[in-house]
Design an enzyme around this catalytic site. Sequence first.
Site, PDB file in Angstrom:
ATOM      1  CE  LYS A  34       5.299   8.431   4.516  1.00 31.54           C
ATOM      2  NZ  LYS A  34       4.034   8.485   3.721  1.00 31.54           N
ATOM      3  CG  ASP A  62       4.103  11.507   1.499  1.00 32.13           C
ATOM      4  OD1 ASP A  62       4.416  12.217   0.525  1.00 32.13           O
ATOM      5  OD2 ASP A  62       4.161  10.261   1.484  1.00 32.13           O
ATOM      6  CE  LYS A  64       4.022  10.070  -2.610  1.00 34.21           C
ATOM      7  NZ  LYS A  64       3.608   9.724  -1.233  1.00 34.21           N
ATOM      8  CG  HIS A  66       1.225  16.377  -9.976  1.00 38.34           C
ATOM      9  ND1 HIS A  66       1.580  15.149 -10.479  1.00 38.34           N
ATOM     10  CD2 HIS A  66       1.472  17.261 -10.973  1.00 38.34           C
ATOM     11  CE1 HIS A  66       2.024  15.281 -11.719  1.00 38.34           C
ATOM     12  NE2 HIS A  66       1.956  16.555 -12.043  1.00 38.34           N
ATOM     13  CG  ASP A  67      -3.924  21.213  -9.456  1.00 39.96           C
ATOM     14  OD1 ASP A  67      -4.084  21.847 -10.526  1.00 39.96           O
ATOM     15  OD2 ASP A  67      -4.852  20.641  -8.859  1.00 39.96           O
ATOM     16  CB  THR A  71      -3.994  24.774  -7.801  1.00 37.80           C
ATOM     17  OG1 THR A  71      -4.916  25.363  -8.725  1.00 37.80           O
ATOM     18  CG2 THR A  71      -4.738  23.833  -6.863  1.00 37.80           C
ATOM     19  CB  THR A 117       9.184   3.095  -3.896  1.00 37.05           C
ATOM     20  OG1 THR A 117       8.035   3.278  -3.066  1.00 37.05           O
ATOM     21  CG2 THR A 117      10.268   4.076  -3.500  1.00 37.05           C
ATOM     22  NE  ARG A 208       2.799  -1.479   4.304  1.00 39.07           N
ATOM     23  CZ  ARG A 208       2.451  -1.534   3.023  1.00 39.07           C
ATOM     24  NH1 ARG A 208       1.315  -2.091   2.661  1.00 39.07           N
ATOM     25  NH2 ARG A 208       3.228  -1.021   2.100  1.00 39.07           N
TER      26      ARG A 208
END
Length: 231
Positions: A34, A62, A64, A66-67, A71, A117, A208
């Site tokens: 990712k 990833d 994300k 958002h527009d 766009t 999350t 991690r």
Amino acid sequence: MSTPAPIAVALDAPDLETAARWAGLVTPHVSTVKVGLELYLRYGPDVIASVRGASGVQVFLDLKLHDIPNTVAGAARAVARLRPAILTVHAAGGPAMIKAAVDSAPHTKIAAVTVLTSLSESDLDRIGLIGPADDAVRRLSSMAVEAGATALVCSPHEVAAVRAEVGPAITLITPGVRPAGADTQDQARVATPERALADGADLLVIGRPITASPDPGAAAAAIASALRRTT
């Protein structure tokens, strides 16, 4: 050689060389790597080729998005040429935005992110999203699937409810996955890999606990092996 485990290793690396090294170490054991915002914004499209390497491992981009729909359509079209297996958009962008992404990247699985999350119930109240979290996630999931999303991102706590809501054909991706004994860090809603899969997840995002290990390859192999024993 065992089938790679349904894990997306989050390559939140400080530089391109480290990300590529981590990808090379974990790729024999996991299906997906990712690439997040920080890495993509720093290195751009080059990062995809670097982490994909010669293995052809699936790349989960990833971003994300958002527009407004126009766009997002342009952005999805721009990254579709990089052939990511998965691209994220925020479900909160609404059905027209989600459909714009789906239409603009027809060979990429568009995954709608429901509720991050890191957000707690009190956070949902403060941003005006009607909770509790599992209700908000189910509402966003249903809307996103109706708009054409073929994958959803939700925490392990909601995955069983989302699976019941959207049925078996939608890919459910769960961040907030931590092997037993691992530090939860900045995640508020977490579960073990075994529990997340048992509840209906298809792809587990783990960062991690693998990449901060002295030997990321061995850490990925250990988690993959544990999952094979329970499935």
